[in-house]
Design a protein around this motif. Structure first.
Motif, PDB file in Angstrom:
ATOM      1  N   CYS A 258      -3.992  35.377 -24.794  1.00 31.58           N
ATOM      2  CA  CYS A 258      -4.073  36.836 -24.841  1.00 31.58           C
ATOM      3  C   CYS A 258      -3.723  37.363 -26.138  1.00 31.58           C
ATOM      4  O   CYS A 258      -2.905  36.701 -26.602  1.00 31.58           O
ATOM      5  CB  CYS A 258      -3.523  37.506 -23.693  1.00 31.58           C
ATOM      6  N   PRO A 259      -4.195  38.553 -26.532  1.00 30.90           N
ATOM      7  CA  PRO A 259      -3.736  39.145 -27.912  1.00 30.90           C
ATOM      8  C   PRO A 259      -2.090  39.357 -27.847  1.00 30.90           C
ATOM      9  O   PRO A 259      -1.650  38.849 -28.969  1.00 30.90           O
ATOM     10  CB  PRO A 259      -4.274  40.450 -27.839  1.00 30.90           C
ATOM     11  N   HIS A 260      -1.395  39.512 -26.762  1.00 29.49           N
ATOM     12  CA  HIS A 260       0.163  39.725 -26.965  1.00 29.49           C
ATOM     13  C   HIS A 260       0.803  38.395 -27.277  1.00 29.49           C
ATOM     14  O   HIS A 260       1.789  38.418 -27.879  1.00 29.49           O
ATOM     15  CB  HIS A 260       0.579  40.536 -25.682  1.00 29.49           C
ATOM     16  N   SER A 305      -8.098  39.955 -22.735  1.00 26.07           N
ATOM     17  CA  SER A 305      -6.713  41.223 -22.746  1.00 26.07           C
ATOM     18  C   SER A 305      -5.815  40.844 -21.710  1.00 26.07           C
ATOM     19  O   SER A 305      -4.647  41.027 -22.125  1.00 26.07           O
ATOM     20  CB  SER A 305      -7.416  42.353 -22.891  1.00 26.07           C
ATOM     21  N   ASP A 306      -6.155  40.100 -20.496  1.00 26.77           N
ATOM     22  CA  ASP A 306      -5.090  40.494 -19.541  1.00 26.77           C
ATOM     23  C   ASP A 306      -4.624  41.988 -19.332  1.00 26.77           C
ATOM     24  O   ASP A 306      -3.389  41.987 -18.970  1.00 26.77           O
ATOM     25  CB  ASP A 306      -4.261  39.603 -19.312  1.00 26.77           C
ATOM     26  N   HIS A 307      -5.437  42.997 -19.708  1.00 24.61           N
ATOM     27  CA  HIS A 307      -5.074  44.330 -19.282  1.00 24.61           C
ATOM     28  C   HIS A 307      -4.615  44.515 -18.009  1.00 24.61           C
ATOM     29  O   HIS A 307      -5.337  44.546 -17.132  1.00 24.61           O
ATOM     30  CB  HIS A 307      -6.391  45.159 -19.767  1.00 24.61           C
ATOM     31  N   SER A 308      -3.460  44.965 -17.835  1.00 24.71           N
ATOM     32  CA  SER A 308      -2.934  45.140 -16.567  1.00 24.71           C
ATOM     33  C   SER A 308      -1.815  46.080 -16.537  1.00 24.71           C
ATOM     34  O   SER A 308      -0.490  45.902 -16.502  1.00 24.71           O
ATOM     35  CB  SER A 308      -2.147  43.669 -16.007  1.00 24.71           C
ATOM     36  N   PRO A 309      -2.212  47.220 -16.628  1.00 27.79           N
ATOM     37  CA  PRO A 309      -1.500  48.285 -16.580  1.00 27.79           C
ATOM     38  C   PRO A 309      -0.560  48.907 -15.089  1.00 27.79           C
ATOM     39  O   PRO A 309      -1.088  48.382 -14.121  1.00 27.79           O
ATOM     40  CB  PRO A 309      -1.989  49.485 -17.027  1.00 27.79           C
ATOM     41  N   GLN A 333      -8.106  48.624 -25.118  1.00 32.82           N
ATOM     42  CA  GLN A 333      -8.920  49.138 -26.093  1.00 32.82           C
ATOM     43  C   GLN A 333      -8.695  48.520 -27.612  1.00 32.82           C
ATOM     44  O   GLN A 333      -9.132  48.840 -28.764  1.00 32.82           O
ATOM     45  CB  GLN A 333      -8.499  50.838 -26.352  1.00 32.82           C
ATOM     46  N   VAL A 334      -7.340  47.907 -27.771  1.00 37.10           N
ATOM     47  CA  VAL A 334      -6.863  47.278 -28.810  1.00 37.10           C
ATOM     48  C   VAL A 334      -7.152  46.001 -29.332  1.00 37.10           C
ATOM     49  O   VAL A 334      -6.666  45.547 -30.223  1.00 37.10           O
ATOM     50  CB  VAL A 334      -5.454  47.745 -29.284  1.00 37.10           C
ATOM     51  N   GLY A 335      -7.738  45.029 -28.169  1.00 37.23           N
ATOM     52  CA  GLY A 335      -7.692  43.578 -28.553  1.00 37.23           C
ATOM     53  C   GLY A 335      -8.488  43.138 -29.854  1.00 37.23           C
ATOM     54  O   GLY A 335      -8.012  42.253 -30.348  1.00 37.23           O
TER      55      GLY A 335
END
Ligand SMILES: [Zn+2]
Length: 452
Positions: A258-260, A305-309, A333-335
């Motif tokens: 993932c990006p992070h 992303s694993d976008h997980s807010p 949005q920023v990946g």
């Protein structure tokens, strides 16, 4: 409904060149030389590259049930603004979780009419539901997600080794895919407890051994059953030799990061900064650099992303306690600019980034109409200015909490087209089935739908 877009740089599967992309009825019908175009062609600026829309196969939308964390409208608006034209929604954190045909129907009904990009769905593999896999595949899920450790929500329990084998045996029979959150409960139980603002203490509570042990179990079960498996969000680069050896052995396993994990390093995470908390955790810089090498060498297949807010309250920013905070990073949005910024700093080309973030996730999720600019594919296109700089400010995510806040990034998404229509916040998206087919609208929906 025909659109022609041309650019001096078009990112095609076999490389970048000057070209014009002709679309009709939402699909790409021809790719011609730059000058072979009608009068009403859209010409990108000289600093823009035309990319295929990104496919993000790891997004937690959380609607219905936890819509206050994130929802289909806000998540898909963020996706479109970030150049992501297809997301695949995770089966957990929404209520009900997507573990039956009925629950999939509830999810689709919640999404219908409010999505700005195309949306496909993972099913969930939980103890006792392997008998529902076939009907769920027939109903359109792209595959199944399981946890090998507590998922953080009670309605989505993990699989033990027997459950894992049962699930894989069922999936092997239909060539279905199982994607797994690979951390091992025993290894984590043996580690120190997290708690308080210390990031070092949180990192120690979820050691590398937990990833390696769980990935080892997954490989064994895949080898014994012959099923296809995929490791989500790899943070521990020391697990790469295991995966490489399994592949050499004929095990059908793929892996994402993932990006992070490609951007941050444990050494730099400030104490109390729970926006950075995710599971598995962001590890040391040595892991980050080894993950980049894994991507370049082809040992890691994709970046999603694993976008997980969640709500800001659940991030416990008030006390900055890594034991109490919900784990999950918001980044949908920023990946693209995040990964491109890291790639460019390491001398890695934009074509590789596009392959990791568009072509490879489309293949993983079984969406043949997505993932490339090529005749017959959906006309999902992005005008990207790779040299432009910007600073992360307000995003379309439901909540502003993100570890990328205030960060300067290279690469601006200027325009996005979904199946030939320019994205402008309208709900242009469709709900996709495995194999790409879009769904007829559910009863009662009055929205005009562009047909292919
Ligand atoms: Zn996730």
């Amino acid at each position: 409904m025909s659109l022609v877009v041309r650019a001096r740089r078009v990112s095609l599967s076999d490389g970048e060149r000057s070209a014009a992309v002709h679309t009709d009825g939402g699909r790409i019908v021809a790719i011609t030389p730059f000058d072979d175009v009608p009068a009403d062609v859209v010409t990108l600026a000289d600093d823009e590259v035309l990319l295929p829309g990104l496919v993000d196969s790891h997004v937690h939308v959380n609607e219905p049930g936890r819509t206050e964390w994130e929802g289909f409208a806000s998540a898909t608006r963020a996706a479109a603004a970030g150049g992501v034209t297809t997301i695949v929604d995770m089966p957990l954190n929404s209520i009900p979780p997507t573990t039956s045909v009925e629950a999939l129907g509830v999810k689709r009904q919640a999404a219908e009419g409010q999505v700005s990009v195309d949306v496909a769905f993972w099913g969930g593999a939980v103890p006792g539901n392997a008998g529902r896999f076939r009907p769920m595949l027939e109903a359109g899920v792209v595959g199944f997600k399981c946890f090998l450790i507590d998922s953080g929500v009670p309605e989505f329990p993990p699989l033990d080794d027997d459950g894992l084998r049962t699930a894989l045996t069922e999936l092997a029979a239909v060539d279905g895919l199982l994607i797994a959150h690979a951390e091992d409960a025993d290894a984590i139980a043996a580690a120190p407890e997290p708690g308080g603002p210390s990031y070092a203490r949180y990192l120690a509570s979820r050691p590398c051994a937990a990833e390696e042990s769980a990935i080892g179990r997954l490989i064994e079960a895949a080898k014994d059953t012959g099923a296809r498996v995929h490791v989500v969000h790899l943070a521990d680069a020391d697990a790469l030799p295991l995966i490489r050896a399994a592949r050499a052995d004929g095990v059908r396993i793929t892996v994402e990061t993932c990006p992070h994990y490609l951007t941050f390093a444990a050494e730099d995470v400030p104490d109390g900064a729970t926006a950075f908390k995710c599971c598995p955790p962001i590890r040391e810089a040595a892991h980050r650099e080894a993950l980049w090498r894994g991507l370049v060498d082809g040992d890691i297949d994709l970046v999603v992303s694993d976008h997980s807010p969640c709500t800001p309250e659940l991030k416990r920013l008030d006390v900055g306690d890594f034991g109490l905070a919900w784990g999950g990073v918001a980044s949908l949005q920023v990946g693209l600019p995040v990964v491109w910024t890291g790639a460019r700093a390491r001398g890695v080309g934009l074509d590789r980034v596009v392959r990791w973030m568009s072509e490879a996730p489309a293949r993983l999720a079984g969406l043949p109409g997505k993932g490339a600019i090529a005749v017959g594919k959906d006309a999902d296109l992005v005008a990207f200015a790779p040299e432009a700089l910007w600073r992360v400010g307000e995003l379309h995510h439901r909540h502003p909490v993100t570890p990328y806040a205030g960060r300067e990034l290279g690469g601006v998404v200027r325009r996005t087209w979904l199946r030939g229509q320019e994205s402008d916040g309208r709900p242009l998206g469709d709900l996709l089935d495995r194999g790409d087919a879009d769904r007829p609208p559910t009863a009662g929906s009055s929205r005009e739908r562009p047909r292919r």
